[in-house]
Scaffold this motif. Sequence first.
Motif, PDB file in Angstrom:
ATOM      1  N   ALA A  25     125.898  -9.845  92.694  1.00 57.18           N
ATOM      2  CA  ALA A  25     125.432  -8.773  91.808  1.00 57.18           C
ATOM      3  C   ALA A  25     124.108  -8.153  92.269  1.00 57.18           C
ATOM      4  O   ALA A  25     123.648  -7.161  91.702  1.00 57.18           O
ATOM      5  CB  ALA A  25     125.288  -9.299  90.384  1.00 57.18           C
ATOM      6  N   LEU A  26     123.481  -8.725  93.309  1.00 53.27           N
ATOM      7  CA  LEU A  26     122.151  -8.272  93.739  1.00 53.27           C
ATOM      8  C   LEU A  26     122.160  -6.806  94.158  1.00 53.27           C
ATOM      9  O   LEU A  26     122.957  -6.394  94.998  1.00 53.27           O
ATOM     10  CB  LEU A  26     121.650  -9.140  94.899  1.00 53.27           C
ATOM     11  CG  LEU A  26     120.193  -8.920  95.307  1.00 53.27           C
ATOM     12  CD1 LEU A  26     119.248  -9.309  94.172  1.00 53.27           C
ATOM     13  CD2 LEU A  26     119.865  -9.721  96.559  1.00 53.27           C
ATOM     14  N   GLN A  27     121.256  -6.019  93.554  1.00 58.33           N
ATOM     15  CA  GLN A  27     121.143  -4.595  93.868  1.00 58.33           C
ATOM     16  C   GLN A  27     119.745  -4.193  94.301  1.00 58.33           C
ATOM     17  O   GLN A  27     119.583  -3.249  95.053  1.00 58.33           O
ATOM     18  CB  GLN A  27     121.522  -3.762  92.639  1.00 58.33           C
ATOM     19  CG  GLN A  27     122.948  -3.905  92.226  1.00 58.33           C
ATOM     20  CD  GLN A  27     123.234  -3.121  90.951  1.00 58.33           C
ATOM     21  OE1 GLN A  27     122.461  -2.280  90.518  1.00 58.33           O
ATOM     22  NE2 GLN A  27     124.365  -3.400  90.355  1.00 58.33           N
ATOM     23  N   ASP A  28     118.725  -4.894  93.773  1.00 56.22           N
ATOM     24  CA  ASP A  28     117.342  -4.508  94.006  1.00 56.22           C
ATOM     25  C   ASP A  28     116.596  -5.725  94.571  1.00 56.22           C
ATOM     26  O   ASP A  28     116.448  -6.737  93.888  1.00 56.22           O
ATOM     27  CB  ASP A  28     116.728  -4.043  92.677  1.00 56.22           C
ATOM     28  CG  ASP A  28     115.284  -3.556  92.804  1.00 56.22           C
ATOM     29  OD1 ASP A  28     114.684  -3.665  93.889  1.00 56.22           O
ATOM     30  OD2 ASP A  28     114.756  -3.072  91.782  1.00 56.22           O
TER      31      ASP A  28
ATOM     32  N   THR B  81     125.491  -4.502 100.088  1.00 58.65           N
ATOM     33  CA  THR B  81     125.708  -4.087  98.694  1.00 58.65           C
ATOM     34  C   THR B  81     124.427  -3.699  97.957  1.00 58.65           C
ATOM     35  O   THR B  81     124.500  -3.151  96.858  1.00 58.65           O
ATOM     36  CB  THR B  81     126.412  -5.193  97.890  1.00 58.65           C
ATOM     37  OG1 THR B  81     125.598  -6.372  97.933  1.00 58.65           O
ATOM     38  CG2 THR B  81     127.790  -5.495  98.454  1.00 58.65           C
ATOM     39  N   ILE B  82     123.258  -3.976  98.539  1.00 60.03           N
ATOM     40  CA  ILE B  82     122.036  -3.647  97.799  1.00 60.03           C
ATOM     41  C   ILE B  82     121.826  -2.137  97.745  1.00 60.03           C
ATOM     42  O   ILE B  82     122.192  -1.408  98.647  1.00 60.03           O
ATOM     43  CB  ILE B  82     120.772  -4.375  98.334  1.00 60.03           C
ATOM     44  CG1 ILE B  82     120.486  -4.042  99.788  1.00 60.03           C
ATOM     45  CG2 ILE B  82     120.859  -5.873  98.108  1.00 60.03           C
ATOM     46  CD1 ILE B  82     119.150  -4.567 100.270  1.00 60.03           C
ATOM     47  N   LYS B  83     121.222  -1.711  96.638  1.00 59.25           N
ATOM     48  CA  LYS B  83     120.984  -0.289  96.395  1.00 59.25           C
ATOM     49  C   LYS B  83     119.518   0.090  96.608  1.00 59.25           C
ATOM     50  O   LYS B  83     119.184   1.247  96.812  1.00 59.25           O
ATOM     51  CB  LYS B  83     121.368   0.073  94.957  1.00 59.25           C
ATOM     52  CG  LYS B  83     122.753  -0.379  94.552  1.00 59.25           C
ATOM     53  CD  LYS B  83     123.761   0.730  94.715  1.00 59.25           C
ATOM     54  CE  LYS B  83     125.134   0.362  94.238  1.00 59.25           C
ATOM     55  NZ  LYS B  83     125.943  -0.401  95.170  1.00 59.25           N
TER      56      LYS B  83
ATOM     57  N   ARG C 113     120.614  -9.369  89.436  1.00 59.36           N
ATOM     58  CA  ARG C 113     120.642  -8.014  89.993  1.00 59.36           C
ATOM     59  C   ARG C 113     119.339  -7.661  90.707  1.00 59.36           C
ATOM     60  O   ARG C 113     119.334  -6.850  91.618  1.00 59.36           O
ATOM     61  CB  ARG C 113     120.891  -6.992  88.874  1.00 59.36           C
ATOM     62  CG  ARG C 113     122.290  -7.067  88.279  1.00 59.36           C
ATOM     63  CD  ARG C 113     122.499  -6.035  87.176  1.00 59.36           C
ATOM     64  NE  ARG C 113     121.469  -6.207  86.157  1.00 59.36           N
ATOM     65  CZ  ARG C 113     120.658  -5.235  85.708  1.00 59.36           C
ATOM     66  NH1 ARG C 113     120.768  -4.033  86.118  1.00 59.36           N
ATOM     67  NH2 ARG C 113     119.753  -5.492  84.797  1.00 59.36           N
ATOM     68  N   VAL C 114     118.229  -8.262  90.254  1.00 55.45           N
ATOM     69  CA  VAL C 114     116.915  -7.928  90.791  1.00 55.45           C
ATOM     70  C   VAL C 114     116.231  -9.212  91.256  1.00 55.45           C
ATOM     71  O   VAL C 114     116.131 -10.173  90.495  1.00 55.45           O
ATOM     72  CB  VAL C 114     116.041  -7.239  89.702  1.00 55.45           C
ATOM     73  CG1 VAL C 114     114.640  -6.975  90.208  1.00 55.45           C
ATOM     74  CG2 VAL C 114     116.709  -5.949  89.221  1.00 55.45           C
TER      75      VAL C 114
ATOM     76  N   ASN D  22     124.709 -13.476  88.004  1.00 58.28           N
ATOM     77  CA  ASN D  22     124.448 -12.148  87.461  1.00 58.28           C
ATOM     78  C   ASN D  22     123.103 -11.573  87.886  1.00 58.28           C
ATOM     79  O   ASN D  22     122.637 -10.581  87.320  1.00 58.28           O
ATOM     80  CB  ASN D  22     124.552 -12.186  85.933  1.00 58.28           C
ATOM     81  CG  ASN D  22     125.950 -12.565  85.501  1.00 58.28           C
ATOM     82  OD1 ASN D  22     126.915 -11.944  85.916  1.00 58.28           O
ATOM     83  ND2 ASN D  22     126.075 -13.613  84.694  1.00 58.28           N
TER      84      ASN D  22
ATOM     85  N   GLN E 144     119.177 -12.009  84.986  1.00 54.63           N
ATOM     86  CA  GLN E 144     119.470 -10.789  85.732  1.00 54.63           C
ATOM     87  C   GLN E 144     118.324 -10.390  86.664  1.00 54.63           C
ATOM     88  O   GLN E 144     118.543  -9.710  87.647  1.00 54.63           O
ATOM     89  CB  GLN E 144     119.748  -9.634  84.769  1.00 54.63           C
ATOM     90  CG  GLN E 144     120.993  -9.852  83.945  1.00 54.63           C
ATOM     91  CD  GLN E 144     121.181  -8.768  82.894  1.00 54.63           C
ATOM     92  OE1 GLN E 144     120.489  -7.753  82.880  1.00 54.63           O
ATOM     93  NE2 GLN E 144     122.130  -8.966  82.015  1.00 54.63           N
ATOM     94  N   GLU E 145     117.100 -10.816  86.322  1.00 53.40           N
ATOM     95  CA  GLU E 145     115.944 -10.474  87.148  1.00 53.40           C
ATOM     96  C   GLU E 145     115.074 -11.708  87.331  1.00 53.40           C
ATOM     97  O   GLU E 145     114.756 -12.399  86.374  1.00 53.40           O
ATOM     98  CB  GLU E 145     115.103  -9.362  86.491  1.00 53.40           C
ATOM     99  CG  GLU E 145     115.850  -8.065  86.337  1.00 53.40           C
ATOM    100  CD  GLU E 145     114.968  -6.923  85.823  1.00 53.40           C
ATOM    101  OE1 GLU E 145     113.724  -6.997  85.985  1.00 53.40           O
ATOM    102  OE2 GLU E 145     115.522  -5.964  85.269  1.00 53.40           O
TER     103      GLU E 145
END
Length: 189
Positions: free
Chosen positions: A141-144, A171-173, A118-119, A116, A96-97
């Motif tokens: 799933a990448l957000q950060d 989509t990134i937050k 995310r980071v 998956n 995930q990271e």
Amino acid sequence: MSKATTIKEALKRWEEREKQSAAQAKVIELQFQWPPIEKMDNTLSTLVNCERLSLSTNMIEKIFGLNGMKSLRVLSLARNYIKQISGLEAIAETLQELWLSYNLIEKLKGLSTLRNLRVLYISNNLIKDWTEFNRLQELQALQDLVVVGNPISDGMDETTWRLECIKRLPTIKKLDGEPIVINEEQTQM
């Protein structure tokens, strides 16, 4: 000069210091080894319960030996000599990271299997063209994302840089440690 520390030696020292079995541990930190670790190897596959592994600040050139690490969620390889992203297929489902800042990475090929993820911290590498940056679009799933400090941003002010990244990765937050705010996204409309 001293010979490099092996993964096996680093794990043995870790077990002595932590007074527990590495095979049972969820978090293992092998950063700042002296002499530094130069090679990842299949010894890592014994870490079946490890969810978080740090090998930062060593002299590792290649990602290797992650087969069997079925629980790994966070992998930190920052401040090494890694030139390419490969060898992550075995942990593609769980990771995930991924922390890869301060390496020698020019190309982002090899990330697409990480469904998956995310980071992604990949600042201060050698990424210089948008074709490589666009590969990040495959990471659903990448957000950060932290990508500052790469040659790709040379000559751009911070606002232009952020807008260009947001346009390519809507989509990134969070980008370079700062949350994406609504009016930045609206600028793209």
